[in-house]
Motif scaffolding. Structure first.
Motif, mmCIF file in Angstrom:
data_model
loop_
_atom_site.group_PDB
_atom_site.id
_atom_site.type_symbol
_atom_site.label_atom_id
_atom_site.label_comp_id
_atom_site.label_asym_id
_atom_site.label_seq_id
_atom_site.Cartn_x
_atom_site.Cartn_y
_atom_site.Cartn_z
ATOM 1 N N ALA A 9 0.901 -1.244 -0.083
ATOM 2 C CA ALA A 9 0.059 -0.204 0.079
ATOM 3 C C ALA A 9 0.790 1.300 0.058
ATOM 4 N N LYS A 10 1.937 1.291 0.687
ATOM 5 C CA LYS A 10 2.983 2.286 0.768
ATOM 6 C C LYS A 10 3.736 2.405 -0.270
ATOM 7 N N ALA A 11 4.016 1.294 -1.077
ATOM 8 C CA ALA A 11 5.101 1.148 -2.065
ATOM 9 C C ALA A 11 4.756 1.850 -3.331
ATOM 10 N N LYS A 12 3.550 1.899 -3.615
ATOM 11 C CA LYS A 12 3.165 2.284 -4.948
ATOM 12 C C LYS A 12 3.246 3.844 -5.201
ATOM 13 N N PHE A 13 3.741 4.239 -6.097
ATOM 14 C CA PHE A 13 3.528 5.672 -6.676
ATOM 15 C C PHE A 13 2.492 5.729 -7.676
ATOM 16 N N GLU A 14 1.829 6.755 -7.314
ATOM 17 C CA GLU A 14 0.628 6.771 -8.300
ATOM 18 C C GLU A 14 0.958 7.362 -9.666
ATOM 19 N N TYR A 15 1.937 8.492 -9.778
ATOM 20 C CA TYR A 15 2.618 8.874 -11.065
ATOM 21 C C TYR A 15 3.989 8.452 -11.385
ATOM 22 N N HIS A 16 4.279 7.964 -12.332
ATOM 23 C CA HIS A 16 5.732 7.982 -12.642
ATOM 24 C C HIS A 16 6.379 8.679 -13.912
ATOM 25 N N ILE A 17 7.485 9.576 -13.906
ATOM 26 C CA ILE A 17 7.565 10.428 -15.100
ATOM 27 C C ILE A 17 9.181 10.333 -15.139
ATOM 28 N N MET A 18 9.538 9.891 -16.282
ATOM 29 C CA MET A 18 11.156 9.799 -16.432
ATOM 30 C C MET A 18 11.357 10.604 -17.962
ATOM 31 N N LEU A 19 12.483 11.410 -17.944
ATOM 32 C CA LEU A 19 12.757 11.823 -19.040
ATOM 33 C C LEU A 19 14.278 12.309 -18.939
ATOM 34 N N SER A 20 14.780 12.568 -20.081
ATOM 35 C CA SER A 20 16.349 13.210 -20.191
ATOM 36 C C SER A 20 16.472 14.669 -20.415
ATOM 37 N N VAL A 21 17.252 15.305 -19.469
ATOM 38 C CA VAL A 21 17.303 16.700 -19.559
ATOM 39 C C VAL A 21 18.451 17.139 -20.438
ATOM 40 N N SER A 22 19.842 16.752 -20.352
ATOM 41 C CA SER A 22 20.804 16.833 -21.328
ATOM 42 C C SER A 22 21.536 18.258 -20.963
ATOM 43 N N ASN B 270 15.855 23.389 -21.864
ATOM 44 C CA ASN B 270 14.945 24.265 -22.106
ATOM 45 C C ASN B 270 13.730 24.185 -21.155
ATOM 46 N N LEU B 271 13.455 24.981 -20.287
ATOM 47 C CA LEU B 271 12.588 24.789 -19.292
ATOM 48 C C LEU B 271 11.131 24.680 -19.721
ATOM 49 N N THR B 272 10.672 25.278 -21.026
ATOM 50 C CA THR B 272 9.557 25.132 -21.577
ATOM 51 C C THR B 272 9.104 23.598 -21.871
ATOM 52 N N GLU B 273 10.061 23.495 -22.770
ATOM 53 C CA GLU B 273 10.018 21.834 -23.258
ATOM 54 C C GLU B 273 10.145 20.883 -22.269
ATOM 55 N N LEU B 274 10.888 21.262 -21.151
ATOM 56 C CA LEU B 274 11.017 20.140 -20.009
ATOM 57 C C LEU B 274 9.551 19.959 -19.518
ATOM 58 N N LEU B 275 9.086 21.039 -18.952
ATOM 59 C CA LEU B 275 7.742 21.055 -18.536
ATOM 60 C C LEU B 275 6.619 20.326 -19.193
ATOM 61 N N LEU C 52 6.804 9.930 -8.468
ATOM 62 C CA LEU C 52 8.283 9.665 -8.564
ATOM 63 C C LEU C 52 8.713 10.017 -9.859
ATOM 64 N N ILE C 53 9.593 10.957 -10.033
ATOM 65 C CA ILE C 53 10.266 11.614 -11.069
ATOM 66 C C ILE C 53 11.687 11.667 -11.387
ATOM 67 N N ILE C 54 12.042 10.792 -12.465
ATOM 68 C CA ILE C 54 13.423 10.681 -12.700
ATOM 69 C C ILE C 54 13.959 11.651 -13.766
ATOM 70 N N LEU C 55 14.805 12.539 -13.458
ATOM 71 C CA LEU C 55 15.557 13.279 -14.193
ATOM 72 C C LEU C 55 16.836 13.015 -14.588
ATOM 73 N N ASP C 56 17.039 12.457 -15.906
ATOM 74 C CA ASP C 56 18.392 11.859 -16.317
ATOM 75 C C ASP C 56 19.255 13.062 -16.969
ATOM 76 N N ASP C 57 20.482 12.716 -16.636
ATOM 77 C CA ASP C 57 21.504 13.638 -17.465
ATOM 78 C C ASP C 57 21.341 15.164 -17.035
ATOM 79 N N VAL C 58 21.406 15.496 -15.937
ATOM 80 C CA VAL C 58 21.217 16.809 -15.502
ATOM 81 C C VAL C 58 22.742 17.486 -15.386
ATOM 82 N N TRP C 59 22.751 18.603 -16.020
ATOM 83 C CA TRP C 59 24.033 19.273 -16.199
ATOM 84 C C TRP C 59 24.081 20.481 -15.306
ATOM 85 N N GLN C 60 23.066 21.175 -14.969
ATOM 86 C CA GLN C 60 22.946 22.477 -14.379
ATOM 87 C C GLN C 60 22.384 22.688 -13.156
#
Length: 872
Positions: A221-234, A238-243, A277-285
């Motif tokens: 019951a406590k393990a599940k995330f309701e939303y999962h998001i994963m994307l690459s930033v690089s 670009n904040l607009t495109e990322l959002l 759970l949000i995963i932001l891959d390859d963050v440089w800044q």
């Protein structure tokens, strides 16, 4: 050795001119033949030259000179035919001789070829000074056809991952630690190629599929995330495109008019009161998190953000309290384990390796200094060699190990040098796409074909040869496969940023292409740019394009990426010898700009995804060699241009809006892909099609026999899609579809005919993927579909069940589906899914329309990944 491909392209072009048009060139024709003969002689020396380029800088200079001369020949020939085309109102070249201007063009071409011939003779003579010999038995000009080595679809097996298991378990526990209810940010930090992205994908896949409970003992019951998001930033943040990308993973339609504040507000509202759970891959800044944190609510419900980065500063800034997970280089034992897994992919763990080979493998692995990417790439090289000491020792001996601290990069550089000549240009071409870009395999293959990288052979299409080339790049670990088609072929992939940097470096050395972005060098090039790619440049940055026009006049490929408006795109008349033009997301309504497309007589590939360009105002009558027109995702204007159907070289035409074909398609003998086509009484027969999408309007006269006649003439069909308000009996009649031995994918949208009982025998015998939409079946369709013994993916979509007659809302799978791997139920009326024991033994994924659907699976299927389109 991209030079070999370049010379090969020019030789083929000259051979084509000699075969088809030499009689129209008068005395210049002999000069064309002479240039072709000289280049053909040089071709057989290129492999020897390539092996010596590292040992003698003069050899590299020789190759550079040869490449530039080959380009000059191609430019001269192409520009001549452009001038001829502009000087006449018809296509008959026989009238050239008597026209003064065209005689003048011939004279200029002859003068240019004389000068080039002198250079060619000097280049040919100078090779002897460098000890470059002809290798007639393995001439570079001979096309190489790879054996088909495609595998069945399989996700990355975690058992193949070495050295990340402890880090994986550590992060999984942090994700679900009850003692930290706040929104915590967990960071994975390490150098490029150490496995950050691989680890992030494992965690994302593991958690989203709810199999995390196998490794972390916590309540479900406590393990599940309701939303999962994963994307690459690089790097190109670009904040607009990322959002927008984040929102698109939560909602179907993101309003285009929303600014940054509106997007952040919408994202915050969507995530509010949800555990995510949000995963932001390859963050440089550091700024990435500083901007995003205000859009991610902290409701003290255990939400988590996972960031991967090369910078420890990013980690400390994101969450000063949570210590970053710093990945370490592999030790000697783990290094040799990973190397051998990649070098010997089919060897059982119990098999022993000869002691001398194992000793050599240890020496090779140590040179990689524990960097996983270097080990994987080196293993890819070894996997292409014979499994004996001499073959592996040659790899060890030929690699430059003397520059201390550069061993890892030497491994990566060798991965390029070790490629056969026909792969090098194909690999370099990948870096034309933006960093972390999801590259479509089919799209790339068509661009390779247009560029001339792929040889033409009998009994096999160029697309099939190119697919084998792409698979070899995968086998060599030069690309990272993101998804596959149901038949196992590569669908989408990415290039690791370290390998992309390598391709960029090699491309600059060989004058193969140039990329323009915010981070690119603003200095002007010192010679013509043969291929150019512009990434995410705003109106204020488009000086890159305008300032380099002088160097772009001989460009063969021009790629523009990014959702922006180009206020000052130069007229395409300035890019007269383009072969490949990609405009992705370009917003421009200038009719004069589009009319410049009419002048691109050498264009073979035109991609207009997501554009607002009035393409229907353009005439394609002069485009005699166009092969691919991709208009998918175009906004507003999606009418086909005039003159398209007069082009007999067309291979692929794709558009989301249905279009009509002409009454006669005699010239479309090469067509392979047509999507989507209006079906009516004038529908012509296209016997060479491999992929077809048909739209049958609900209005008009009955079409009882027309569909049968059409489907009976497509023996090569691999994929068929039919969209109609209702499916006629003829569409599903046993005498049509079952005869398709090669058909792998079938999409049927429309109400199933009442006078036809659903039966497994109605479908092609070797069908791999079946999608049924709006069928309105009155009974459970699974009892017949389960008999499809080759089916790997089944999609039942909107209104596949009749609400009036099938109101139980339960989908029951009693037996069958022996090889099914993916099941999708995008059906609103379904309330539960029940799978009996022994059914679907190979099932891996289930996608359900909504989270409220109850899923009853037998114990042997508890590992199956379950995802939801909607969270209500």
């Amino acid at each position: 050795m991209a030079e070999a491909i370049i010379v090969n392209i020019v030789v083929d072009k000259l051979a084509n001119i000699i075969a088809k048009e030499i009689q129209f060139l008068g005395g210049v024709g002999e000069k064309v033949k002479k240039a072709q003969r000289e280049l053909t002689r040089i071709q057989s020396c290129l492999k020897d030259a390539d092996s010596k380029r590292k040992l003698d800088e003069r050899v590299q200079n020789w190759l550079n000179e040869l490449r530039d001369v080959a380009y000059c020949i191609e430019d001269a020939i192409d520009m001549f035919f452009i001038k001829v085309e502009c000087n006449k109102n018809h296509t008959c070249l026989q009238k050239l001789k008597n026209k003064p201007r065209e005689v003048y063009f011939l004279h200029k071409l002859g003068t240019k070829l004389n000068s080039i011939q002198n250079e060619l003779e000097e280049i040919s003579k100078s090779r002897l000074n460098y000890g470059i010999t002809a290798l007639q038995d393995i001439a570079v000009g001979d096309p190489v056809i790879l054996p088909v080595r495609r595998t069945t679809y399989s996700e990355v097996d975690e058992t193949e991952v070495v050295g990340l298991h402890a880090d994986r378990d550590k992060i999984l526990k942090l994700l679900h630690r009850e003692e930290t209810p706040r929104r915590a940010v967990i960071t994975i930090v390490g150098t490029g190629g150490i496995g950050k992205t691989t680890l992030a994908h494992i965690i994302y896949k593991r958690d989203k599929s709810n199999t995390i409970f196998l490794f972390v003992c916590i309540s479900s019951a406590k393990a599940k995330f309701e939303y999962h998001i994963m994307l690459s930033v690089s790097q190109q943040f670009n904040l607009t495109e990322l959002l927008k990308k984040m929102l698109r993973q939560l909602i179907d339609d993101v309003p285009n008019e929303l600014d940054v504040e509106g997007l952040m507000s919408e994202l915050k509202k969507k995530l509010s009161s949800r555990r995510y759970l949000i995963i932001l891959d390859d963050v440089w800044q550091v700024d990435v998190w500083n901007h995003l944190k205000n859009a991610l609510p902290d409701d003290k419900n255990g939400s988590r953000v996972l960031i991967t980065s090369r910078s420890i500063d990013v980690a400390k800034s994101a969450d000063p309290i949570m210590a970053p997970c710093e990945l370490n280089l592999l030790d000697d034992q783990k290094s040799i384990d990973l190397l051998l897994k990649k070098a010997l992919p089919n060897q059982e763990p119990s098999e022993e390796l000869a002691s001398d080979l194992l000793t050599l493998a240890n020496e090779l692995s140590k040179k990689c200094e524990g960097l996983p990417l270097a080990l994987v790439v080196l293993g890819g090289i070894l996997s292409t060699k014979d499994r004996n000491y001499h073959a592996w020792e040659r790899v060890f001996r030929t690699m430059d190990w003397h520059s201390k601290g550069k061993e890892c990069m030497d491994v990566l550089a060798m991965s390029y040098e070790d490629m056969p000549y026909y792969l090098k240009a194909c690999f370099l071409y990948l870096a034309l796409f933006p960093e972390d870009y999801q590259i479509s395999a089919r799209r790339l293959i068509r661009m390779w074909v247009a560029e001339g990288f792929i040889p033409q052979e009998e009994r096999i299409t160029m697309e099939e040869i190119a697919e084998d080339y792409l698979y070899e790049l995968f086998q060599r670990s030069m690309i990272q496969v993101s998804s596959r088609h149901v038949n196992g072929s590569i669908k989408c992939f990415q290039v690791h940023d370290v390998l992309r940097d390598l391709a960029m470096h090699k491309a600059r050395e060989e004058n193969f292409f140039m990329v323009f972005s915010k981070e690119s060098d603003s200095r002007k090039p010192n010679k013509e740019i043969r291929r150019a790619s512009f990434h995410s440049l705003k109106d204020s940055d488009d000086s890159h394009l305008r300032n380099n026009l002088l160097y772009l006049q001989y460009t063969r490929s021009l790629l523009l990426f990014g959702e922006y408006g180009w206020s000052q795109i130069p007229n395409f008349r300035k890019f007269r010898i383009l072969k490949v033009l990609v405009l992705e997301g370009v917003k421009n309504h200038d009719v004069d700009l589009v009319r410049g497309l009419e002048k691109l007589v050498h264009l073979k590939y035109l991609g207009l995804r997501g554009c607002t360009i009035p393409i229907s105002k353009c005439s394609f009558h002069r485009m005699k060699v166009l092969e691919t027109l991709d208009m998918r995702g175009m906004i507003n204007d999606v009418e086909l241009p005039n003159g398209l159907w007069s082009i007999d070289t067309l291979r692929h035409v794709m558009c989301y809006k249905p279009f009509e074909l002409p009454e006669t398609t005699a010239k479309l003998k090469n067509i392979q892909t047509m999507q989507w086509v209006y079906f009516n009484k004038k529908m012509p027969l296209l016997s060479n099609l491999c992929k077809l999408g048909i739209y049958i309007p609900s209005w008009g006269d009955p079409i009882l026999n027309l569909t049968t006649n059409l489907l009976a003439t497509l023996p090569s069909l691999v994929s068929l899609s039919i969209d109609s308000w209702y499916l006629t009996m003829e569409v599903v009649y046993p005498k049509t579809l079952p005869n398709y031995q090669l058909l792998q994918s079938l999409y049927l949208e429309g109400k199933w005919p009442k006078d036809v009982t659903l039966d497994a025998s109605l479908f092609p015998p070797h069908l791999l993927k079946l999608t049924l939409v709006g069928s309105r079946f009155e009974q459970n369709p699974m009892r017949e579909l389960e008999k499809l013994k080759s089916l790997k993916k089944l999609c039942l979509e909107h209104e596949v069940l009749s609400d009036e007659l099938y109101n139980s809302g339960e989908i029951f799978c009693p037996a069958g589906f022996p090889v099914l791997q993916n099941l999708k139920l995008g059906v609103l009326s379904v309330k539960s899914l029940t799978v009996a024991e022994g059914t679907m033994p190979n099932l891996k994924y289930i996608n359900l329309f909504k989270r409220s659907i109850k899923c009853h699976l037998p114990p042997e299927l508890q590992h199956v990944s379950i995802t939801f389109e909607h969270n209500f």
